[in-house]
Design a protein around this motif. Structure first.
Motif, short mmCIF file in Angstrom:
data_model
loop_
_atom_site.label_atom_id
_atom_site.label_comp_id
_atom_site.label_asym_id
_atom_site.label_seq_id
_atom_site.Cartn_x
_atom_site.Cartn_y
_atom_site.Cartn_z
N LYS A 126 -56.16 -41.19 -25.49
CA LYS A 126 -56.98 -42.08 -24.64
C LYS A 126 -57.45 -43.31 -25.41
CE LYS A 126 -58.19 -38.80 -21.15
NZ LYS A 126 -56.82 -38.49 -20.94
N THR A 127 -57.81 -43.12 -26.68
CA THR A 127 -58.22 -44.25 -27.53
C THR A 127 -57.33 -44.28 -28.75
OG1 THR A 127 -59.82 -42.90 -28.71
CG2 THR A 127 -60.64 -44.08 -26.79
N PHE A 128 -57.19 -45.44 -29.33
CA PHE A 128 -56.38 -45.63 -30.55
C PHE A 128 -54.99 -45.01 -30.38
CE2 PHE A 128 -55.30 -45.79 -35.03
CZ PHE A 128 -55.92 -46.95 -35.44
N LYS A 129 -54.27 -45.48 -29.37
CA LYS A 129 -52.92 -44.99 -29.13
C LYS A 129 -52.06 -45.21 -30.36
CE LYS A 129 -52.89 -45.36 -24.14
NZ LYS A 129 -52.83 -43.96 -23.83
N ASP A 130 -51.28 -44.19 -30.72
CA ASP A 130 -50.43 -44.22 -31.91
C ASP A 130 -49.00 -43.89 -31.47
OD1 ASP A 130 -49.35 -44.12 -34.44
OD2 ASP A 130 -50.77 -42.65 -35.22
N MET A 131 -48.28 -44.90 -31.02
CA MET A 131 -46.98 -44.71 -30.39
C MET A 131 -45.94 -44.00 -31.27
SD MET A 131 -47.78 -45.82 -27.48
CE MET A 131 -46.58 -46.47 -26.36
N PRO A 132 -45.89 -44.26 -32.57
CA PRO A 132 -44.87 -43.58 -33.39
C PRO A 132 -45.21 -42.13 -33.76
CG PRO A 132 -45.55 -45.67 -34.38
CD PRO A 132 -46.52 -45.35 -33.30
N HIS A 133 -46.39 -41.65 -33.41
CA HIS A 133 -46.94 -40.40 -33.94
C HIS A 133 -46.70 -39.19 -33.03
CE1 HIS A 133 -49.88 -38.06 -36.31
NE2 HIS A 133 -50.21 -37.53 -35.15
N PHE A 134 -46.28 -38.08 -33.66
CA PHE A 134 -46.13 -36.79 -33.00
C PHE A 134 -46.73 -35.73 -33.91
CE2 PHE A 134 -42.78 -39.53 -31.53
CZ PHE A 134 -42.72 -39.28 -30.17
N GLU A 135 -47.45 -34.76 -33.33
CA GLU A 135 -48.03 -33.71 -34.16
C GLU A 135 -47.92 -32.36 -33.48
OE1 GLU A 135 -52.76 -33.96 -33.48
OE2 GLU A 135 -51.93 -35.68 -34.56
N LYS A 136 -47.78 -31.34 -34.33
CA LYS A 136 -47.65 -29.96 -33.86
C LYS A 136 -49.03 -29.33 -33.90
CE LYS A 136 -44.98 -26.41 -32.79
NZ LYS A 136 -44.16 -26.38 -31.61
N LYS A 137 -49.61 -29.08 -32.74
CA LYS A 137 -50.97 -28.54 -32.68
C LYS A 137 -50.98 -27.03 -32.49
CE LYS A 137 -53.75 -32.18 -32.75
NZ LYS A 137 -55.12 -32.41 -32.43
N ASN A 138 -49.97 -26.48 -31.85
CA ASN A 138 -49.90 -25.04 -31.61
C ASN A 138 -48.71 -24.48 -32.36
OD1 ASN A 138 -52.10 -25.03 -29.71
ND2 ASN A 138 -50.69 -25.98 -28.26
N ILE A 139 -48.99 -23.57 -33.30
CA ILE A 139 -47.93 -23.02 -34.13
C ILE A 139 -47.87 -21.52 -33.93
CG2 ILE A 139 -47.12 -22.70 -36.49
CD1 ILE A 139 -48.49 -25.37 -37.13
N SER A 140 -46.68 -21.04 -33.63
CA SER A 140 -46.48 -19.62 -33.46
C SER A 140 -46.17 -19.00 -34.82
CB SER A 140 -45.32 -19.39 -32.49
OG SER A 140 -45.16 -18.02 -32.25
N THR A 141 -46.96 -18.01 -35.19
CA THR A 141 -46.75 -17.31 -36.46
C THR A 141 -46.71 -15.82 -36.19
OG1 THR A 141 -49.08 -16.97 -36.97
CG2 THR A 141 -48.13 -19.09 -37.63
N GLY A 142 -46.54 -15.04 -37.24
CA GLY A 142 -46.59 -13.59 -37.10
C GLY A 142 -47.94 -13.11 -36.62
N LYS A 143 -48.95 -13.95 -36.76
CA LYS A 143 -50.32 -13.62 -36.33
C LYS A 143 -50.59 -14.06 -34.90
CE LYS A 143 -51.69 -14.67 -41.04
NZ LYS A 143 -52.38 -15.63 -41.89
N GLY A 144 -49.60 -14.66 -34.25
CA GLY A 144 -49.78 -15.17 -32.90
C GLY A 144 -49.81 -16.69 -32.90
N LEU A 145 -50.28 -17.25 -31.81
CA LEU A 145 -50.34 -18.70 -31.66
C LEU A 145 -51.60 -19.23 -32.31
CD1 LEU A 145 -48.73 -21.00 -30.27
CD2 LEU A 145 -50.31 -20.75 -28.35
N ILE A 146 -51.42 -20.18 -33.21
CA ILE A 146 -52.55 -20.81 -33.88
C ILE A 146 -52.71 -22.22 -33.33
CG2 ILE A 146 -53.47 -21.65 -36.08
CD1 ILE A 146 -51.98 -19.38 -37.45
N LYS A 147 -53.87 -22.50 -32.76
CA LYS A 147 -54.18 -23.86 -32.30
C LYS A 147 -54.83 -24.57 -33.47
CE LYS A 147 -54.52 -22.82 -27.46
NZ LYS A 147 -54.88 -23.44 -26.23
N THR A 148 -54.11 -25.50 -34.03
CA THR A 148 -54.60 -26.17 -35.23
C THR A 148 -55.27 -27.49 -34.91
OG1 THR A 148 -52.46 -27.23 -35.55
CG2 THR A 148 -52.81 -25.16 -36.71
N SER A 149 -56.26 -27.79 -35.68
CA SER A 149 -56.91 -29.10 -35.69
C SER A 149 -57.27 -29.35 -37.15
CB SER A 149 -58.17 -29.09 -34.83
OG SER A 149 -59.20 -28.36 -35.46
#
Length: 166
Positions: A126-149
């Motif tokens: 919504k603010t400070f749009k970063d057009m070239p940027h992609f990030e992985k926020k939810n990672i599936s591990t052996g421990k389940g889904l980790i929502k990272t920040s």
């Protein structure tokens, strides 16, 4: 996939390397014209982050980030910035150009592919749009889904190579 992109992928967090290779491969296959994807930034050290944060604040220039060291997903190897390389030589950040004439801007073809793999796009911010940027926020591990920040990641233990243990 070009050598620069492969080198940058190899520095990403080990849990996302193969996925990013697959995403770039899918993007390059979808782009049937002269444009191909290059990763311009992947893992970024805390020191590099502080230097970027200083631009427009302490040093001259337009602000390029609102993230201090530790506050960028790049600092954990879970984000990439891209550009399109045209004819294997010219970098483009043009989000509207349709180099392969398929009626869809090449940039947005890539945005859709990243989204299919669960990556958030900075162009949707919504603010400070970063057009070239992609990030992985939810990672599936052996421990389940980790929502990272960054607030979670900064507190996590690291392995011998410096990657957070997910």
């Amino acid at each position: 996939m070009d050598k620069v992109t492969l080198e940058r992928i190899e520095k990403l967090h080990p849990l996302v390397r193969e996925e990013v290779k697959e995403i770039i491969k899918e993007c390059d296959e979808a782009l049937t014209g002269p444009a191909k994807v290059r990763i311009t930034q992947g893992l970024r050290s805390f020191e590099e982050q502080e230097k970027l944060y200083a631009i427009g604040r302490i040093t001259n220039g337009k602000k390029v980030t609102n993230a201090k060291a530790g506050q960028s997903i790049h600092n954990y190897g879970l984000a990439v910035d891209i550009c399109l390389i045209i004819n294997q030589k010219t970098a483009s950040w043009d989000t509207a150009k349709d180099w392969d004439n398929d009626q869809v801007a090449d940039w947005y073809e890539c945005v859709k592919i990243f989204a299919r793999h669960g990556w958030d796009w900075g162009g949707n911010w919504k603010t400070f749009k970063d057009m070239p940027h992609f990030e992985k926020k939810n990672i599936s591990t052996g421990k389940g889904l980790i929502k990272t920040s960054w607030r979670t990641l900064i507190k996590m233990k690291r392995d011998r190579e410096g990657y957070v243990i997910l």
